[in-house]
Design a protein around this motif. Structure first.
Motif, mmCIF file in Angstrom:
data_model
loop_
_atom_site.group_PDB
_atom_site.id
_atom_site.type_symbol
_atom_site.label_atom_id
_atom_site.label_comp_id
_atom_site.label_asym_id
_atom_site.label_seq_id
_atom_site.Cartn_x
_atom_site.Cartn_y
_atom_site.Cartn_z
ATOM 1 N N ALA A 67 -7.548 -0.014 4.471
ATOM 2 C CA ALA A 67 -8.063 -0.179 3.113
ATOM 3 C C ALA A 67 -9.178 0.822 2.828
ATOM 4 O O ALA A 67 -9.226 1.436 1.758
ATOM 5 C CB ALA A 67 -8.560 -1.602 2.917
ATOM 6 N N SER A 68 -10.066 1.035 3.798
ATOM 7 C CA SER A 68 -11.215 1.902 3.564
ATOM 8 C C SER A 68 -10.800 3.354 3.391
ATOM 9 O O SER A 68 -11.456 4.132 2.708
ATOM 10 C CB SER A 68 -12.204 1.794 4.730
ATOM 11 N N PHE B 245 -7.566 4.412 2.279
ATOM 12 C CA PHE B 245 -6.652 4.696 1.173
ATOM 13 C C PHE B 245 -7.148 4.244 -0.193
ATOM 14 O O PHE B 245 -6.705 4.769 -1.208
ATOM 15 C CB PHE B 245 -5.268 4.127 1.471
ATOM 16 N N ILE B 246 -8.040 3.255 -0.226
ATOM 17 C CA ILE B 246 -8.512 2.833 -1.553
ATOM 18 C C ILE B 246 -9.296 3.956 -2.240
ATOM 19 O O ILE B 246 -9.024 4.273 -3.401
ATOM 20 C CB ILE B 246 -9.321 1.517 -1.447
ATOM 21 N N PRO B 247 -10.218 4.648 -1.554
ATOM 22 C CA PRO B 247 -10.909 5.759 -2.240
ATOM 23 C C PRO B 247 -9.942 6.886 -2.628
ATOM 24 O O PRO B 247 -10.069 7.463 -3.707
ATOM 25 C CB PRO B 247 -11.911 6.243 -1.189
ATOM 26 N N LEU B 248 -8.972 7.155 -1.749
ATOM 27 C CA LEU B 248 -8.027 8.239 -2.067
ATOM 28 C C LEU B 248 -7.228 7.886 -3.314
ATOM 29 O O LEU B 248 -7.016 8.721 -4.205
ATOM 30 C CB LEU B 248 -7.087 8.478 -0.882
ATOM 31 N N THR B 249 -6.780 6.626 -3.369
ATOM 32 C CA THR B 249 -6.020 6.189 -4.538
ATOM 33 C C THR B 249 -6.865 6.292 -5.802
ATOM 34 O O THR B 249 -6.378 6.644 -6.879
ATOM 35 C CB THR B 249 -5.562 4.728 -4.336
ATOM 36 N N PHE B 250 -8.142 6.001 -5.652
ATOM 37 C CA PHE B 250 -9.046 6.132 -6.798
ATOM 38 C C PHE B 250 -9.053 7.564 -7.335
ATOM 39 O O PHE B 250 -8.955 7.808 -8.538
ATOM 40 C CB PHE B 250 -10.453 5.694 -6.388
ATOM 41 N N ALA C 109 -6.752 9.844 -6.958
ATOM 42 C CA ALA C 109 -5.471 10.111 -7.611
ATOM 43 C C ALA C 109 -5.452 9.476 -9.005
ATOM 44 O O ALA C 109 -4.926 10.056 -9.969
ATOM 45 C CB ALA C 109 -4.326 9.571 -6.763
ATOM 46 N N GLY C 110 -6.039 8.276 -9.092
ATOM 47 C CA GLY C 110 -6.093 7.575 -10.389
ATOM 48 C C GLY C 110 -6.843 8.395 -11.431
ATOM 49 O O GLY C 110 -6.441 8.469 -12.600
ATOM 50 N N MET D 155 -9.212 15.183 -0.675
ATOM 51 C CA MET D 155 -8.619 13.991 -0.065
ATOM 52 C C MET D 155 -8.533 14.115 1.450
ATOM 53 O O MET D 155 -8.875 13.182 2.183
ATOM 54 C CB MET D 155 -7.233 13.754 -0.650
#
Lengths: 342, 342, 342, 342, 342
Positions: free
Chosen positions: A289-290, A292-297, A299-300, A325
């Motif tokens: 979670a730690s 991929f959540i920032p990476l997804t952010f 990308a968002g 990333m």
């Protein structure tokens, strides 16, 4: 419940079988095996010239047991305890005889723990044994009488009385050994892969240890009482041997105590391993979670549809985002590595 | 199992070795070392003019041991306990001799705990020792006899008997010291980095403490009995020295008790550190997720494809969103800082 | 290890210092302070007309200590215990003297717990004291003798013997008070902010309590023995005072017992607070994730690029989505409020 | 610290008040209440014709207390314990009197537990009471004397002595009842909503139970000693009544023991409820995350901007994605329902 | 509180009922049942020719009870304990009678545990029973007297006294059996589905076991005292039967001890199952999050709106992304499978 004291009621689960009686008469030179057909033939062995071992197998025929007791002049309370399979181990001294209740513990063919109630009456020149099953705990004693091995043939009824108690106590060690194996097995299981079943097995084992302790632990004190008694039926010579049984009982009690502590440790071990497993699960979740959540952010961010987002127009914008990333990803890995979570 | 009491059966794991006998004869002025070739030469030292220490090493040759016992007039029960390496520590007084069983505990070259069964028989002017291995626990006593140091050469067999017990008990302190070191080592490990292995080591240590306690704790009471006995073989003078051994035994028992509590504390420490680690893992997860999930949501909003989303058309919309996000990020950091999670 | 019993070996850590001897002679009317230059001057105070307190400070000079012991006719075992700083508290009665070993516990300037070994020998008209450091535990007694306060000057050597034990036991209360303060401090810390350090401190405190108990708890029984003894050196009058010391010892033992339970409670408190903290962390995570993950999902829906998504064309679609999201957000807040998590 | 034994020092916190003395003289027919103005008037009641209850309230005036003690011929050690409010309960027999220290426990108006030190001296025809506060624990006894209810007026000083101890012990039950209420209150709180405060309250309660036990538990043994004493001041008749007090003390000790186990159970209950709450929190998180993370993923798929994504062109693609999502959502709900998490 | 000792106050909750008296007179040949109308008719049975069992049911009429006590010459303290339903079990010997208080424990129709206070007075030829309810614990004894079964009709009042105690103790076994069933039921529940309710039930059970132990455990020692007494009212013959009751009491105490350990194990089991459940919840969360968060990230990447993202233009880009996602998904599954989490 509500019955008069001294009422003779069988409380065990081995109902319906007719009592079978075997009599061994012996002295240094003679050895006879009788299978008496009726009560009179049994009573003939009361106060016999030879040492007589009268073995009554099967306790559910209360009338028969009562008659035997009456003919041998035993107190009704004694006969009540004889067939009361719930009776805890005891030694009671009467004027003309000594009465003892013990629990035989042994393993059947399926390695299951069997508890068998046994009552012993030491009388002059004669030992009366009441037991539930025709089993092998006393076989060694029978064999020694038959083959004249050891000193049993040259001694009196009190030595036979001792030899039977000794045989019972000796079998406790087998049961303890079995418990020990189970504890060690569970230790490995708990270390390797603790599941709900293991916790359950530990609790079962605990209860079994409690049960064994309950039947076995009073023996030490009973034997001590036999050693200290001044009853004429127990000779000084036999007391020397009883001291040995007392020794064994002490050791058995200590061992059971150690087993109790070991089962408690098992439970602790189980709980600590559960904690460990949880920690491991949590670490995986946290790392995934730690990272991929920032990476997804990120990308968002660049998935937004604002009209004026300068980065989107940059020629290498996409590659720069990738660079950021990857840097973040590697940074996180280093962070977790440093924490020792990887 | 099922054997007659008094049957002499070796139960240890040091099989096959022939028994070796060493005899030290001494008094204030004389000192002789014999290596007897046969049984008769051994028995010659029964009731000797000098004090005689007959040391039989190797217990697996049951026939030889039995013969020695018979020639010295010892009870078969004594001989059974002599070779029964499972026998717990005991003191038995007989008319002409005092019999004691003890456990020597010491560390071998690999720092592993070794348990050795030893039987001592104090007779008139003579101490008979049966032991499994030719080891160094008694070396100090041998040395003192040889070099005439201390008062051992000027005293009788009961002083030798005491000196041997004293040597055994003295070695317990070394074992305790070793346990102490292990506990302290584990304490550091558990504090630094508790893993499954540490939990396992704690349980192993617990079992070792239980084992040591089992062999060591009866000694105190046995020595007390020697002090209170009125057996003529123990002189009043020697009892003064035995009081010292009793003192040491008391201290050993107290120390073991403290070790038990310390191993329990170790497990507690382990569990509390596991909890701490879990807390730390959870905090990282919570901080990461709590910061980035709301931010990703905002990015998601402006990633929607509605035809009429006025913000998307604003010239500084993108920068305003960034502003909001940074504000949120900083706000969250302050929040977690306040909670003390950072 | 391997040394002959009675060998006089100093085991403490205050090596190298020469022994210093102070002698106080006193009776109701006289008071003299001697600093003897050699052994003969010391021995002159054996069986003195006045009550003599011979205070030997520094135990590492074994030869000197041994000589003093010999000249005063003390048993080598006594002298061994005198310099053996590992010796646990004891009282041994000999024909002409009573020997006692105690542990002084006090706090040094840095509030660290100091353990000091002290040996007392009560002889006729004389008390011989062997201690490691020239400290202040006995200062109160010295002061009372010098200033003739209380009844000490009008009484015999046995009263002095009592007064010294009384001073030692009195100091235990100071140490207990210190432990109490530490426990209360830790209680606050554990309540406010339990970290790994607190767990460690609790374990340290536990070990300190165990250590104090070890040295202090035997005193009660030793004093009882002094009260019950029929040794002529202890007068009936002094026993009345010893009863007071016994009282204090009982209280000390009870207090230590309470401290043990309090340190255990501390650990429990720590674990329960760790649980609380974890719960709080988990709640924050759950609230954040539960609110924003569904909202992000909705945003994700309308971020899809399907050609035919009627909502995207609606004029107020964007605002309707916002409405739904706000409704969801508020609904979640109400849900968590109801659960009591906010 | 460092004071001579027998030094009379008040250690309590009720300083500064002047001691007030009340004297009740009574026999079967007479009853007088005196408020003596000076010491001589008090001492006049020593060895009186009537039974005399001399009640000294306020212990901080050490000189006055010391004078009273001296005039009544009491040992300085007795007077030291009288004003030492830290003194644990005790009974000491002297030739002409019996001295007892007890702790009164009662609840003040704010339901706070108050501990009051009280010293009783039974002399011939006279009971001397030293207490800190003029309170109501002894009011019942005063009332019975005044109103001549029960048998107190027709009996001697030893019955008064008993009646006072009886009144003290009777009040312990009130305190126990109060503790019981607190335990039950906390039980409900812990069941309903365990927070950090509850854990703290449990620990506070534990400490209070320990404190009460400390003051109360020695009473049983003290009363036993009074029953077994052969001191002439205690008549056989009064011992019958003391047996009753002993009974109550036994019950009090048993009850405290049960309270200790109940507070331990409370902590266990607390920990298990914490676990439960954590489980509940985790379930909410897991359900929310497990349902919406996959759905968001699907939405993410069709938010991608690939040029060639056939589904995007399908006329019912959007509705099909919705169908898949709803199916997934329902499937997850069923899964969690089956697991019993909903 | 504050009442004079010997004041007769009913403390139970069965108020208001008038006392009912039943008298059974019997010997070997005669049997009479009286329902006396007034006090004189009751007192007529004091020191009767036949054995007389006077059964007073209902204790709330204190004046009546007091009168009975006075007429039978009983000590006021005895009468106080008779109506004090809080009184713990006791045996008190007086010159002309023996007084005993016991607790009857039995289950009512709703299987709820009922505690009933009963006081027994053994006098010459007469047993006086005071009980709260007209229940069935003594019905068996009444039946045996009426039907002349067992030996009760041919024996004296002390045998009746024994028979009543025996009946009380016998009923304890029923209560124990009931507790056992509850423990086993809870064991299954805790194993299947541990919820907050189960934890609560375990604590309730623990308290019930504590309560039963409190009333039942003193009986063993009381019966021992009856066996050892030299009071002429207890014949040697009856002591033989009391030995049996003692035996049963020992067994009851041991069983309660085992139940205590089993309830503790239950709590442990509960906690370990809670841990298990938590682990399972965490695993589901971790698996779901670990699989879908990375996949969502990838989808997020290609949802970005950069102008220059070559992959978006590729003809098979979309399918390649799917391929990567499926590979990741399968890889994760394999990883979790290997960890044993699936």
């Amino acid at each position: 419940m509500g019955k008069a004291p001294g009422t003779i009621t069988y409380l065990g689960q081995r109902e319906g079988a007719k009592s079978v009686v075997n009599i061994l008469d012996y002295n240094e030179t003679t050895f006879e095996h009788h299978k008496p057909g009726n009560l009179d033939q049994i009573v003939a062995h009361r106060e016999p010239p030879l040492v007589s071992w009268i073995d009554v197998v099967g306790l559910s025929d209360e009338t028969f047991i009562e008659k035997v007791g009456k003919r041998f002049g035993l107190n009704p309370l004694v006969m009540e305890d004889t067939v009361n399979t719930q009776q805890r181990p005891k030694i009671d001294e009467y004027e003309h005889y000594i009465f003892g209740v013990f629990k035989m513990l042994y393993l059947d063919e399926d390695n299951q723990l069997v508890t068998e109630h046994v009552a012993l009456v030491l009388m002059k020149n004669c030992v009366l044994v009441f037991q539930e099953l025709e089993d092998d705990v006393f076989n060694g004693v029978r064999e020694r009488i038959r083959t004249k091995s050891g000193r049993i043939r040259s001694r009196g009824a009190d030595y036979l009385f001792f030899a039977l108690i000794d045989a019972i106590v000796d079998h406790y060690f087998v049961v303890l050994e079995h418990l020990n194996e189970q504890i060690e097995l569970l230790e490995d299981e708990v270390y390797e892969n603790p599941t709900k079943q293991e916790a359950n097995k530990i609790q079962e084992l605990k209860k079994q240890v409690l049960k064994v302790r309950r039947w076995v632990s009073p023996v030490k004190e009973l034997v001590s009482r036999l050693i200290e008694t001044e009853h004429p039926l127990i000779t000084k010579d036999t007391k020397l041997f009883l001291r040995d049984v007392q020794d064994h009982s002490t050791e058995i009690n200590e061992t059971i105590q150690i087993y109790r502590e070991m089962t408690m440790s098992l439970m602790e071990m189980y709980m600590s391993n559960m904690s460990n497993k949880m920690n491991e699960v949590m670490k995986v979740l946290t790392i995934m979670a730690s990272i991929f959540i920032p990476l997804t952010f990120i990308a968002g961010i660049y998935g937004m549809n604002f009209k004026y987002m300068p980065e989107l127009e940059w020629h290498y914008g996409y590659y720069m985002v990738w660079a950021v990333m990857v840097a973040l990803f590697v940074g996180m890995l280093i962070f977790f590595k440093k924490k020792g979570w990887l």
